[in-house]
Design a protein around this motif. Structure first.
Motif, short mmCIF file in Angstrom:
data_model
loop_
_atom_site.label_atom_id
_atom_site.label_comp_id
_atom_site.label_asym_id
_atom_site.label_seq_id
_atom_site.Cartn_x
_atom_site.Cartn_y
_atom_site.Cartn_z
N ILE A 1 -4.82 0.92 57.57
CA ILE A 1 -4.38 2.27 57.16
C ILE A 1 -5.20 2.79 55.98
N VAL A 2 -6.40 2.23 55.80
CA VAL A 2 -7.26 2.70 54.71
C VAL A 2 -7.64 4.16 54.93
N ARG A 3 -7.61 4.93 53.87
CA ARG A 3 -7.99 6.34 53.95
C ARG A 3 -9.51 6.45 54.09
N GLY A 4 -9.96 7.55 54.67
CA GLY A 4 -11.39 7.71 54.90
C GLY A 4 -12.18 7.85 53.61
N ILE A 5 -13.12 6.95 53.38
CA ILE A 5 -13.96 6.99 52.19
C ILE A 5 -15.41 6.78 52.63
N LEU B 1 -24.18 5.91 43.65
CA LEU B 1 -23.24 5.07 42.91
C LEU B 1 -23.43 3.60 43.26
N CYS B 2 -23.59 3.32 44.55
CA CYS B 2 -23.77 1.93 44.98
C CYS B 2 -25.06 1.34 44.43
N LYS B 3 -26.13 2.13 44.38
CA LYS B 3 -27.39 1.65 43.82
C LYS B 3 -27.22 1.28 42.35
N GLU C 1 -10.38 12.84 46.63
CA GLU C 1 -10.22 12.33 45.27
C GLU C 1 -11.55 11.79 44.74
N CYS C 2 -12.29 11.11 45.61
CA CYS C 2 -13.60 10.59 45.21
C CYS C 2 -14.54 11.71 44.79
N GLU C 3 -14.60 12.77 45.59
CA GLU C 3 -15.50 13.87 45.30
C GLU C 3 -15.15 14.54 43.97
N ARG C 4 -13.85 14.67 43.70
CA ARG C 4 -13.42 15.28 42.44
C ARG C 4 -13.86 14.42 41.26
N ARG D 1 -16.69 15.17 38.14
CA ARG D 1 -16.42 15.02 36.72
C ARG D 1 -17.43 14.08 36.06
N ILE D 2 -17.80 13.03 36.79
CA ILE D 2 -18.79 12.10 36.25
C ILE D 2 -20.13 12.80 36.10
#
Length: 275
Positions: free
Chosen positions: A8-12, A18-20, A203-206, A210-211
């Motif tokens: 049931i993981v939300r789409g991310i 960021l990963c680099k 939520e990630c995009e928001r 901000r970052i």
């Protein structure tokens, strides 16, 4: 089965930049990762905290020969007469095998491992991943968090040595770990929520926006990296250590402590798991 709420993981989506940054700043030997100028501890317990994977039980053993008769029979049940197990076929077997509990567990576990926890660009399953699934009834007894963290470490080491184009391992965990240690006031999460369920792409995009406004993923000032939520009353495994100062980061145990700690202006942001 020990894989937490993977179904049931939300789409991310993976954020490549960021990963680099995280892969470059990951010191797997010392179990630390530098985020915005702070060296934070990171280990298998964080995989459990962030992803919900089981972090206790027997170590996942990959040493059994793939020629073992039990494994040969299991592979035949999964892929028939095919030489290799394709992801396409494996995906198509998950629903039809639901009434066969043992076979379904193997198919589901394999698919979760290959697509999320030990990701690969190959269209086929790495045969040795079937070894810890040899006894379907014991799948839930394995320490999957430790296994996933170890696999990620190998991917990190390979990346830092300049070997692969594709990095093996659970990069989604690494990305969610980053999000979980940021102390932006808009994104204080209750300790009862698993981060993998709390964060969706919106939520990630928001947060990324901000970052970016604060200087980007490599900024060392302007981004607060000091709060770590921990479940229950024990913070034994939850405190990150800033090795530049020798001090632990602040650990917040529950909503009451956050409110009482001077966060009256915080806007509580919840994911799909509402209180």
């Amino acid at each position: 089965m020990g894989f937490g709420p993977v179904h049931i993981v939300r789409g991310i989506k993976l954020n490549v930049e960021l990963c680099k940054m995280l892969l470059s700043n990951f010191d797997f030997k010392n179990s630390t990762v530098k985020i915005h100028g702070r060296n934070l501890s990171i280990n298998a317990k964080d995989v459990e905290r962030v992803m919900g994977l089981r972090c206790r039980g027997t170590e996942v053993d990959m040493n059994c020969s793939t020629d073992d008769p039990v494994l040969v029979d299991l592979k035949r049940r999964v892929c028939g007469d095919d030489t290799d197990i394709s992801l396409k076929k494996l995906r198509g077997m998950i629903l039809p095998t639901y009434d066969d509990e043992e076979l379904w567990k193997v198919c589901f576990a394999l698919y979760a491992l290959v697509t999320v926890f030990c990701s690969s660009r190959s269209c086929y399953v790495y045969p040795r991943l079937m070894v810890p699934l040899k006894n379907p009834g014991l799948i839930r007894t394995h320490n999957w968090a430790g296994f996933v963290f170890s696999k990620l470490g190998k991917g990190v080491n390979a990346y830092q040595s300049g070997e692969p184009i594709h990095v093996g391992g659970c990069l989604i965990f690494l990305q969610l770990f980053y999000l979980s240690v940021l102390g932006e006031k808009m994104f204080v999460f209750p300790s009862m929520c698993l981060h993998v369920l709390s964060w969706g792409q919106n939520e990630c995009e928001r947060m990324y926006q901000r970052i970016e406004e604060a200087g980007g993923f490599y900024a060392t000032d302007g981004v607060w990296v000091s709060r770590r939520n921990c479940g229950g009353r024990s913070c034994e495994y939850s405190g990150s250590v800033d090795y530049s100062t020798g001090l632990k980061t602040n650990v917040v145990d529950g909503r009451t402590e956050v409110r009482d700690g001077g966060c009256a202006n915080c806007s509580w942001k919840f994911g799909n798991n509402n209180l």
